[in-house]
Design an enzyme around this catalytic site. Structure first.
Site: not given
Ligand code: PEP
Length: 261
Positions: A10, A12, A102, A104, A175, A181, A220
């Site tokens: 992803n 972003k 997601h 976000e 998630e 992040g 992460s």
């Molecule tokens: C995400 O945004 O779906 C995600 C898992 O980000 P990160 O790997 O940076 O935590």
């Protein structure tokens, strides 16, 4: 049949078109064979920004090794919805699927469970794949109610879905918001417990069509923690944010997903 394994990057709101092309070229030039030991099916997807989707077209299936995902899709089919991109538009543009729900989008853009449910249904009806994200925030995790919270998100997101649309096009992603992040990752034990609950709920409500869905972990994920997370029985791969912006880190994660037992 073994569940399909996925590694999906992803990107972003990152990378101008030139940089997107460079990163995709670097990833594709070193992608491992897409079949894991034992004949398990392994797939790799990228979710660039809307305006970079066409840049990745040369490498998409069936000609190439990548599946292409949008990071979002509209909750309505078409019409006077300025700024939205509908499911048919994505399919028409050669996109295979969309990330839906997601964290976000839920926390920064106010997406509700109802909106997420509409998006899931419309996108699957349009023959797109859907990566449906669910996950709890830190407060919920610390209150100990994380399992019921995440199951209620899942149940709401699938509440409008007719059983005939429960098929391999639906991919789930757990998630935990506190791990996105932040550099914090759920322990393999935490991930195992949540993935087991999600699969049990899917089986209870959709039978084997539900139980066989791929459930990815996201939060992460890096080359140094991916192997331990893949060793958890119910983890079928990863949705990767930050580490997908570096070709070598993403490729290492893909290799771990391919080679995991
Ligand atoms: C995400 O945004 O779906 C995600 C898992 O980000 P990160 O790997 O940076 O935590």
């Amino acid at each position: 049949m073994a569940r399909t394994r996925w590694t999906i990057g992803n990107w972003k709101q990152n990378l101008l078109r030139g940089a997107a092309e460079e990163l995709a070229t670097a990833v594709v030039s070193d992608l491992p064979e897409p079949v894991a030991e034992g004949g398990k099916q392994v797939r790799v997807g990228i979710a660039p920004s809307f305006v970079a989707l066409d840049v990745l077209r040369p490498w998409v299936r069936p000609q190439g090794p990548l599946f292409l995902f949008a990071q979002n899709v509209a909750a309505q089919e078409e019409g006077a919805f300025t700024g939205e991109v509908g499911p048919d538009m994505l399919r028409d543009a050669g996109v295979h699927g969309a990330i839906v729900g997601h964290s976000e989008r839920r926390t920064l853009f106010g997406e509700t469970d109802t909106t997420v449910a509409r998006k899931v249904k419309l996108a699957l009806e349009a023959d797109l794949r859907v990566v449906l994200c669910v996950g709890e925030g830190l407060e919920v995790r610390e209150s100990g109610n994380h399992e019921s919270f995440v199951i209620s998100q899942l149940s709401a997101a699938l509440s409008q879905l007719p059983h005939e649309l429960m098929n391999e096009r639906l991919i789930l992603a757990y998630e935990p918001v506190w791990a996105i992040g932040t550099g914090k990752t759920a322990t393999p034990r935490d991930a195992a417990a949540m993935h087991r609950s999600l699969r049990a709920w899917m089986e209870k409500h959709f039978g084997s069509a539900g139980a066989d869905r791929s459930i990815l972990y996201g939060g992460s994920v890096k080359p140094n923690n991916a192997a331990a997370l893949m060793a958890v029985g119910d983890v079928d791969g990863f949705l990767v944010g930050g580490a997908s912006l570096e070709a070598e880190a993403f490729l290492q994660i893909v290799r771990l997903v391919v080679s995991a037992a």
